[in-house]
Design a protein around this motif. Sequence first.
Motif, PDB file in Angstrom:
ATOM      1  N   ARG A   1     103.000  56.673  19.030  1.00 12.86           N
ATOM      2  CA  ARG A   1     101.616  56.473  19.472  1.00 12.86           C
ATOM      3  C   ARG A   1     100.879  57.804  19.342  1.00 12.86           C
ATOM      4  O   ARG A   1     101.493  58.874  19.386  1.00 12.86           O
ATOM      5  N   ALA A   2      99.559  57.712  19.189  1.00 11.66           N
ATOM      6  CA  ALA A   2      98.731  58.895  18.975  1.00 11.66           C
ATOM      7  C   ALA A   2      97.444  58.773  19.788  1.00 11.66           C
ATOM      8  O   ALA A   2      96.831  57.699  19.851  1.00 11.66           O
ATOM      9  N   TYR A   3      97.043  59.874  20.410  1.00 11.06           N
ATOM     10  CA  TYR A   3      95.851  59.932  21.254  1.00 11.06           C
ATOM     11  C   TYR A   3      94.864  60.948  20.675  1.00 11.06           C
ATOM     12  O   TYR A   3      95.265  61.988  20.148  1.00 11.06           O
ATOM     13  N   ASP A   4      93.574  60.676  20.834  1.00  3.85           N
ATOM     14  CA  ASP A   4      92.525  61.556  20.335  1.00  3.85           C
ATOM     15  C   ASP A   4      91.666  62.091  21.483  1.00  3.85           C
ATOM     16  O   ASP A   4      91.329  61.352  22.416  1.00  3.85           O
ATOM     17  N   GLN A   5      91.327  63.360  21.374  1.00  3.45           N
ATOM     18  CA  GLN A   5      90.278  63.975  22.190  1.00  3.45           C
ATOM     19  C   GLN A   5      89.308  64.619  21.218  1.00  3.45           C
ATOM     20  O   GLN A   5      89.723  65.374  20.337  1.00  3.45           O
ATOM     21  N   GLN A   6      88.003  64.333  21.364  1.00  2.00           N
ATOM     22  CA  GLN A   6      87.016  64.853  20.425  1.00  2.00           C
ATOM     23  C   GLN A   6      86.054  65.809  21.125  1.00  2.00           C
ATOM     24  O   GLN A   6      85.777  65.670  22.320  1.00  2.00           O
ATOM     25  N   VAL A   7      85.569  66.794  20.358  1.00  2.00           N
ATOM     26  CA  VAL A   7      84.655  67.804  20.884  1.00  2.00           C
ATOM     27  C   VAL A   7      83.483  67.933  19.918  1.00  2.00           C
ATOM     28  O   VAL A   7      83.673  68.144  18.717  1.00  2.00           O
ATOM     29  N   ASP A   8      82.268  67.820  20.451  1.00  6.27           N
ATOM     30  CA  ASP A   8      81.058  67.879  19.636  1.00  6.27           C
ATOM     31  C   ASP A   8      80.565  69.316  19.469  1.00  6.27           C
ATOM     32  O   ASP A   8      80.196  69.733  18.367  1.00  6.27           O
ATOM     33  N   TYR A   9      80.526  70.088  20.556  1.00  6.55           N
ATOM     34  CA  TYR A   9      80.064  71.478  20.487  1.00  6.55           C
ATOM     35  C   TYR A   9      80.616  72.232  21.684  1.00  6.55           C
ATOM     36  O   TYR A   9      81.109  71.645  22.665  1.00  6.55           O
ATOM     37  N   VAL A  10      80.509  73.552  21.654  1.00  6.03           N
ATOM     38  CA  VAL A  10      80.783  74.397  22.819  1.00  6.03           C
ATOM     39  C   VAL A  10      79.688  75.445  22.907  1.00  6.03           C
ATOM     40  O   VAL A  10      79.150  75.897  21.890  1.00  6.03           O
ATOM     41  N   LEU A  11      79.319  75.814  24.141  1.00  7.92           N
ATOM     42  CA  LEU A  11      78.256  76.782  24.391  1.00  7.92           C
ATOM     43  C   LEU A  11      78.661  77.678  25.551  1.00  7.92           C
ATOM     44  O   LEU A  11      79.218  77.207  26.552  1.00  7.92           O
ATOM     45  N   HIS A  12      78.408  78.975  25.417  1.00 11.00           N
ATOM     46  CA  HIS A  12      78.509  79.903  26.546  1.00 11.00           C
ATOM     47  C   HIS A  12      77.306  80.830  26.510  1.00 11.00           C
ATOM     48  O   HIS A  12      76.977  81.393  25.454  1.00 11.00           O
ATOM     49  N   VAL A  13      76.645  80.986  27.651  1.00 12.74           N
ATOM     50  CA  VAL A  13      75.554  81.951  27.795  1.00 12.74           C
ATOM     51  C   VAL A  13      75.995  82.950  28.857  1.00 12.74           C
ATOM     52  O   VAL A  13      76.220  82.588  30.020  1.00 12.74           O
ATOM     53  N   LYS A  14      76.116  84.196  28.462  1.00 11.96           N
ATOM     54  CA  LYS A  14      76.659  85.240  29.329  1.00 11.96           C
ATOM     55  C   LYS A  14      75.703  85.576  30.465  1.00 11.96           C
ATOM     56  O   LYS A  14      74.494  85.743  30.254  1.00 11.96           O
ATOM     57  N   ASP A  15      76.255  85.647  31.683  1.00  8.94           N
ATOM     58  CA  ASP A  15      75.550  86.147  32.874  1.00  8.94           C
ATOM     59  C   ASP A  15      74.276  85.389  33.199  1.00  8.94           C
ATOM     60  O   ASP A  15      73.376  85.931  33.843  1.00  8.94           O
ATOM     61  N   GLN A  16      74.188  84.129  32.781  1.00 10.23           N
ATOM     62  CA  GLN A  16      72.991  83.342  33.081  1.00 10.23           C
ATOM     63  C   GLN A  16      73.408  81.932  33.473  1.00 10.23           C
ATOM     64  O   GLN A  16      74.173  81.272  32.757  1.00 10.23           O
ATOM     65  N   VAL A  17      72.930  81.488  34.628  1.00 12.50           N
ATOM     66  CA  VAL A  17      73.223  80.146  35.116  1.00 12.50           C
ATOM     67  C   VAL A  17      72.152  79.195  34.606  1.00 12.50           C
ATOM     68  O   VAL A  17      70.975  79.329  34.949  1.00 12.50           O
ATOM     69  N   LEU A  18      72.559  78.254  33.768  1.00 13.79           N
ATOM     70  CA  LEU A  18      71.641  77.260  33.217  1.00 13.79           C
ATOM     71  C   LEU A  18      71.886  75.906  33.869  1.00 13.79           C
ATOM     72  O   LEU A  18      73.021  75.567  34.226  1.00 13.79           O
ATOM     73  N   SER A  19      70.841  75.129  34.005  1.00 16.50           N
ATOM     74  CA  SER A  19      70.989  73.746  34.451  1.00 16.50           C
ATOM     75  C   SER A  19      71.506  72.904  33.289  1.00 16.50           C
ATOM     76  O   SER A  19      71.375  73.293  32.120  1.00 16.50           O
ATOM     77  N   PRO A  20      72.089  71.737  33.567  1.00 16.69           N
ATOM     78  CA  PRO A  20      72.489  70.857  32.466  1.00 16.69           C
ATOM     79  C   PRO A  20      71.327  70.522  31.525  1.00 16.69           C
ATOM     80  O   PRO A  20      71.537  70.399  30.320  1.00 16.69           O
TER      81      PRO A  20
END
Length: 476
Positions: A433-452
């Motif tokens: 059997r095989a399972y998938d996990q998918q990822v669309d993008y990743v983002l990091h902004v240093k030292d700044q708190v952003l809202s969703p």
Amino acid sequence: MRTFRRSRIRAASAAAVTLALGCTALAALPATAGAAAAGGLAVQYRTSASGASADQSEPWLKVRNTGSTSVPLADVKVRYYFKADSASATYRFACSWAVKGCANITGTFKTLPNPTATADRYLEIAFTPGAGSLAPGADTGDMQLRFHRTDWQPLGQSDDYSFGAERTTYADWPRITAQVGGVAAWGEAPGGGGPTDPTDPPTDPPADGPTLFDDFNYSGHADPRIAANGWSVRSNSGGPGVPGAVWSPEKVTFSSQSGNSVMNLETSTAGTGASTVQTEILTKSMKFRNGTYAARVKFSDAPRSGPDGDHLVQTFFTINDLKAPMADDYAEYDFEYLPNGGWGEPSNILYTTSWETYRPDPWEAVNQHSEARVSYAGWHDLVVTIDNSAITYYVDGQLFGTHGAAYLPERPMSINFNQWLIDLAGQSSTTPRAYDQQVDYVLHVKDQVLSPAQVAALVGDYRAAGTTFEDTVPAV
């Protein structure tokens, strides 16, 4: 760089999810009846700690739907107002028991923009999607909530705005406010303000800090741009997961979906360690610390092929290396989805966990976590923010958990995604059997708190500009 992450027993009880925040709070006037905003909800209150001072305050609550339409609890916020014992006092929230489940209730301490003699802080109660909805006429049932000073010194509550010493049985209490979708629904805030008193800046600051953005627009695991852009596709052996399993770069693939490039992590097994293949991708540099982390991830409840039931872990996390058992400069912040349970859980559960440290042998862990025991199959926007006071997790724009200052990182970390098997106890079949996990993008902004919402806007800006990768985060 540490990529070993063993299975572990969670340090917090599912029946008493404890959320810590640096906050000054407590003291207020005797409560009197106030005008309630008409908005389709009512909040009932009682206390089981009625003394003028107490080891902990115990606001027990029920939220009742007085309207004619169903109300999703994830849209509801309830505020209990109080005044600080001292400017340096910090507080810790806990849920002792709740009909809706403590895992579905979060508590966050916030500051009033216009303090009064009876309140300069409030405890905001929110709900995860797992709490469900309130039908017309229904209520949440008991929510046995409490909070205390982190140093366990007695706290004064006799003059707290929302405290009612005489309230020993449930009754409507307009000195606790409620909102639905940010709109006043019940109660009167201190100073005569409504329950929508602003507590955040009227406009969000621009998202202009040093940034890592990757749209995962690659041709395959051997694409030289992956390494050039700072990523490592794991091939070395070791944990976490099933002994004897391998980590296969070939099982990390990329494809186009709805105009975006998507990364797929495939994990497979035929019921033995030797047949188990796991996947992981991580940044080669540990240079990420405070700020905002975000990713769009597709979790799966069922395998792409073969029988279901394996104890699978699908993740997005940050981590640094454990230099010694119980080293206090270790840090790790996880989104971990278990579609078939594991770690003693019988079925699907999503964890967010903030780690201070651990000891591998004998096992000892110091962490704080939040969880929701519902299915998260499908695409989800995951955001975690870290500032100098707290770690805050969001799922699909909704607050999922807030963890306290004791778990803040002392050193920078890497950014990781992996998919692996806790054990082979969930499914005994030898059918592949095989399972998938998918990822669309990743983002990091240093030292700044952003809202969703800011995260979504920033990702949209990158895509509108045709930018598939950017890394301006300085090395450390």
